[in-house]
Design a protein around this motif. Structure first.
Motif, PDB file in Angstrom:
ATOM      1  N   ILE A 175      89.799  10.217  10.764  1.00  0.00           N
ATOM      2  CA  ILE A 175      88.443   9.830  10.379  1.00  0.00           C
ATOM      3  C   ILE A 175      87.679  11.090  10.003  1.00  0.00           C
ATOM      4  O   ILE A 175      87.696  12.085  10.734  1.00  0.00           O
ATOM      5  N   LEU A 224      78.143   6.961  13.385  1.00  0.00           N
ATOM      6  CA  LEU A 224      79.459   7.546  13.642  1.00  0.00           C
ATOM      7  C   LEU A 224      80.175   6.806  14.773  1.00  0.00           C
ATOM      8  O   LEU A 224      81.347   6.431  14.633  1.00  0.00           O
ATOM      9  N   CYS A 225      79.479   6.592  15.875  1.00  0.00           N
ATOM     10  CA  CYS A 225      80.108   5.959  17.037  1.00  0.00           C
ATOM     11  C   CYS A 225      80.501   4.517  16.735  1.00  0.00           C
ATOM     12  O   CYS A 225      81.577   4.060  17.144  1.00  0.00           O
ATOM     13  N   VAL A 228      83.650   4.748  14.475  1.00  0.00           N
ATOM     14  CA  VAL A 228      84.858   5.143  15.210  1.00  0.00           C
ATOM     15  C   VAL A 228      85.350   3.983  16.066  1.00  0.00           C
ATOM     16  O   VAL A 228      86.556   3.674  16.096  1.00  0.00           O
ATOM     17  N   ASP A 229      84.446   3.317  16.762  1.00  0.00           N
ATOM     18  CA  ASP A 229      84.843   2.165  17.583  1.00  0.00           C
ATOM     19  C   ASP A 229      85.465   1.066  16.719  1.00  0.00           C
ATOM     20  O   ASP A 229      86.495   0.490  17.076  1.00  0.00           O
ATOM     21  N   ALA A 232      88.883   2.398  15.108  1.00  0.00           N
ATOM     22  CA  ALA A 232      89.890   2.619  16.149  1.00  0.00           C
ATOM     23  C   ALA A 232      90.424   1.288  16.660  1.00  0.00           C
ATOM     24  O   ALA A 232      91.619   1.144  16.946  1.00  0.00           O
ATOM     25  N   VAL A 242      93.863   9.251  17.563  1.00  0.00           N
ATOM     26  CA  VAL A 242      92.718   9.203  16.656  1.00  0.00           C
ATOM     27  C   VAL A 242      92.189  10.624  16.492  1.00  0.00           C
ATOM     28  O   VAL A 242      91.834  11.277  17.483  1.00  0.00           O
ATOM     29  N   LEU A 244      89.353  13.039  14.660  1.00  0.00           N
ATOM     30  CA  LEU A 244      88.048  13.056  13.986  1.00  0.00           C
ATOM     31  C   LEU A 244      87.769  14.449  13.452  1.00  0.00           C
ATOM     32  O   LEU A 244      87.882  15.437  14.180  1.00  0.00           O
ATOM     33  N   SER A 254      79.176  15.055  14.854  1.00  0.00           N
ATOM     34  CA  SER A 254      80.378  14.670  15.592  1.00  0.00           C
ATOM     35  C   SER A 254      80.435  15.344  16.961  1.00  0.00           C
ATOM     36  O   SER A 254      80.706  14.694  17.977  1.00  0.00           O
ATOM     37  N   LEU A 263      82.255   9.287  22.285  1.00  0.00           N
ATOM     38  CA  LEU A 263      83.450   9.104  21.453  1.00  0.00           C
ATOM     39  C   LEU A 263      84.715   9.156  22.315  1.00  0.00           C
ATOM     40  O   LEU A 263      85.603   9.997  22.101  1.00  0.00           O
ATOM     41  N   VAL A 266      88.490   9.197  20.746  1.00  0.00           N
ATOM     42  CA  VAL A 266      88.986  10.300  19.909  1.00  0.00           C
ATOM     43  C   VAL A 266      89.911  11.194  20.734  1.00  0.00           C
ATOM     44  O   VAL A 266      89.576  11.588  21.853  1.00  0.00           O
TER      45      VAL A 266
END
Length: 398
Positions: A175, A224-225, A228-229, A232, A242, A244, A254, A263, A266
């Motif tokens: 990501i 961002l969060c 990613v969730d 993922a 994962v 980032l 980040s 995160l 990650v």
């Protein structure tokens, strides 16, 4: 007050367009937050935008040439900053100037861009394969644009090798969060950074997110969060890592979110050309003449207290105990965000042993000599030393 709002919302963008066309020669002579993603070609010249000489931070801190917009009234600079004018200028110049220059200098990159965008330009990819412009042995790539939120900027570009997409085996997830001084940039301009990861069978996701003034750093961390969730859960598989990566302000966003414990999915962080102490960086911007027009203060709060609160360097002592391995990358010739940003942050991470943790944080610092601020992204895309350092590091941590 009403008339000032009218200026901010309507007249400022028109002034920006005029600046783009009338003042372009001046723009090409310096590197500022307004030109980070515009001057891919001029950044490689001695009289282009690199402000740092081979001896790094010391040279970059020499007295700089003051950019032309530093003489503008503060209300005008603030209007450009807070109206979204920076995004208009940078993103427009990227599309109309930087992209053509980049593909002229690197003609092999255009076929590769089309190949990894396969489902967006299927007819063009087919023609290029027939003509032999795209190597027949290179795999097809499934490309899609996927929304992870309701806002029109909360869209990511997803690239997956066809063989990986059709396989039942687990594949790692990459990501990427772009930079742009918290206020500009868009996923398409970073699509090529997927190349080294696709070659190693990663699923690649290039995130779009709300930039300033649509969102401050708090909203950008939320984006961002959420992304990613979402990805993922959708593409991450059991025992598949994962990774980032963030660049510039994307590295700041980040790292800030990670140090706040937001995160947890990650497994490895790559932080390129980041800024980790905003209070120190605002002083650098003042020296360079960027501070009034730079979106940094607007996105992170205008007070020193807010800048300190949003500085990753101030959160190390409360970082999660299971914080993943970190690779800090920085160009030795970066005059926008000085290499000492990463050097100082590396030392802090390495020397801080928290209660409940028996060993030091797994962090590695790589200063890539001869590389500028935006060049570190290009060097990752094009197979340079930066890419090699990333690949070698990943092989040891995932």
């Amino acid at each position: 007050l009403k008339s000032r709002k009218v200026i901010n919302r309507m007249i400022i963008p028109l002034l920006l367009w005029a600046s783009l066309h009338l003042l372009l020669p001046s723009t090409l002579s310096f590197q500022s937050p307004v030109s980070l993603h515009v001057l891919a070609r001029s950044c490689t010249t001695n009289n282009g935008c690199n402000l740092a000489a081979p001896d790094g931070d010391t040279a970059a801190e020499a007295t700089p040439d003051i950019p032309f917009f530093a003489t503008w009234p503060k209300w005008l600079q603030h209007g450009i900053r807070d109206s979204g004018g920076v995004k208009i200028l940078v993103d427009t110049a990227t599309r109309t100037l930087a992209a053509p220059i980049f593909y002229y200098d690197n003609p092999w990159c255009f076929p590769e861009f089309c190949r990894i965008s396969g489902d967006e330009y299927p007819w063009l990819v087919s023609l290029m394969r027939i003509a032999g412009v795209i190597d027949k042995e290179k795999p097809d790539v499934h490309f899609s644009k996927e929304a992870y939120g309701d806002h029109y900027r909360q869209i990511a570009q997803v690239m997956i090798n066809a063989s990986v997409d059709e396989s039942e085996e687990a594949a790692p997830l990459f990501i990427f969060l772009h930079g742009g001084a918290w206020a500009s940039g868009f996923p398409t301009m970073y699509r090529l950074i997927s190349l080294p990861f696709l070659e190693r069978n990663f699923r690649s996701v290039i995130l779009g997110y709300r930039t300033y003034p649509e969102a401050t750093v708090e909203g950008q961390m939320d984006d961002l969060c959420s992304a990613v969730d979402y990805f993922a859960e959708k593409y991450g598989e059991s025992n598949s890592p994962v990774v980032l990566m963030g660049h510039s302000s994307g590295a700041h966003i980040s790292m800030l979110a990670a140090l706040k414990g937001r995160l947890p999915t990650v497994d490895a962080f790559i932080s390129a050309s980041g800024v980790y102490d905003l209070e120190n960086h605002i002083e650098h911007e003042r020296r360079m003449g960027w501070d009034e027009i730079s979106p940094m203060s607007g996105a992170n709060g205008f007070s020193l207290e807010s800048l300190r609160k949003n500085s990753p360097s101030g959160l190390i002592e409360t970082m999660p105990l299971d914080f993943p391995p970190v690779l800090l990358l920085h160009g030795g010739d970066d005059g926008v965000l000085l290499p000492k940003n990463s050097k100082s942050f590396h030392d802090q991470l390495q020397n801080t042993i928290m209660p409940g943790r028996e060993k030091k944080q797994n962090v590695k610092l790589e200063i890539v000599e001869g590389i500028g601020h935006q060049e570190i992204v290009l060097d990752t895309c094009l197979g340079g030393r930066t890419q090699s350092k990333i690949v070698d590091w990943l092989e040891g941590v995932i």
